[in-house]
Design a protein around this motif. Structure first.
Motif, PDB file in Angstrom:
ATOM      1  N   HIS A   1       1.064  -1.132   0.103  1.00  0.00           N
ATOM      2  CA  HIS A   1      -0.020   0.440  -0.111  1.00  0.00           C
ATOM      3  C   HIS A   1       0.792   1.411   0.222  1.00  0.00           C
TER       4      HIS A   1
ATOM      5  N   LEU B   1       0.530  -5.729   0.645  1.00  0.00           N
ATOM      6  CA  LEU B   1      -0.642  -5.585   0.590  1.00  0.00           C
ATOM      7  C   LEU B   1      -0.967  -7.219  -0.337  1.00  0.00           C
TER       8      LEU B   1
ATOM      9  N   GLN C   1     -10.718  -5.206  -2.154  1.00  0.00           N
ATOM     10  CA  GLN C   1      -9.491  -3.705  -1.823  1.00  0.00           C
ATOM     11  C   GLN C   1      -8.966  -4.114  -3.787  1.00  0.00           C
TER      12      GLN C   1
END
Length: 149
Positions: A54, A60, A94
């Motif tokens: 991120h 991530l 996400q």
């Protein structure tokens, strides 16, 4: 004639458990971007890789619940590839960060399955190939802008 009987005392209680029967099985995908020059010919074990993160630097992790669509590690890697090319989101909503290049040939995807098996797959021109765990990891922050292809 009636006979008096005593009943045993009963206690009712709710017991909260951490039973995984109610937790959906999931695959977790971590993308490693190939930072070597001219890596479009595919991943090589000596290529440096940077873990996708991120913007704040936190890892991530893309999550995909086991389903008719996601049945194995390769299907989870394919779903991560799709998200990594800005075509939707993972099962937690996400999406791929805007400041990271898309997932491409030469990158690798680490998939951890609900059975806790970990598989590393290189992104090939047509599908994926199993590879050993990458050993040349670099920091994405330093190459975030320069890794765009």
């Amino acid at each position: 004639m009636t006979t008096a009987m005593t009943r045993p005392l009963t206690v009712t209680a709710r017991i909260t458990t951490t039973d995984t029967a109610f937790t959906p099985a999931a695959y977790t995908a971590t993308v490693y971007l190939n930072t070597a020059r001219h890596s479009f010919d595919g991943y090589q074990h000596h290529h440096p890789l940077a873990e996708a993160t991120h913007p704040d630097g936190s890892p991530l992790r893309l999550v995909f619940h086991a389903s008719d669509r996601i049945r194995d590690h390769e299907a989870a890697a394919d779903a991560a590839y799709t998200v990594g090319n800005r075509q939707g989101a993972d099962d937690n909503g996400q999406t791929w960060p805007a400041d990271i290049r898309s997932v491409s040939v030469g990158d690798t995807i680490k998939v951890t399955g609900p059975d806790h098996w970990i598989v590393h797959l290189s992104v090939d021109h047509t599908g994926f190939s199993a590879v050993p765990q990458p050993s040349h990891l670099t920091d994405l922050a330093g190459s975030r802008a320069s890794s765009r292809r």
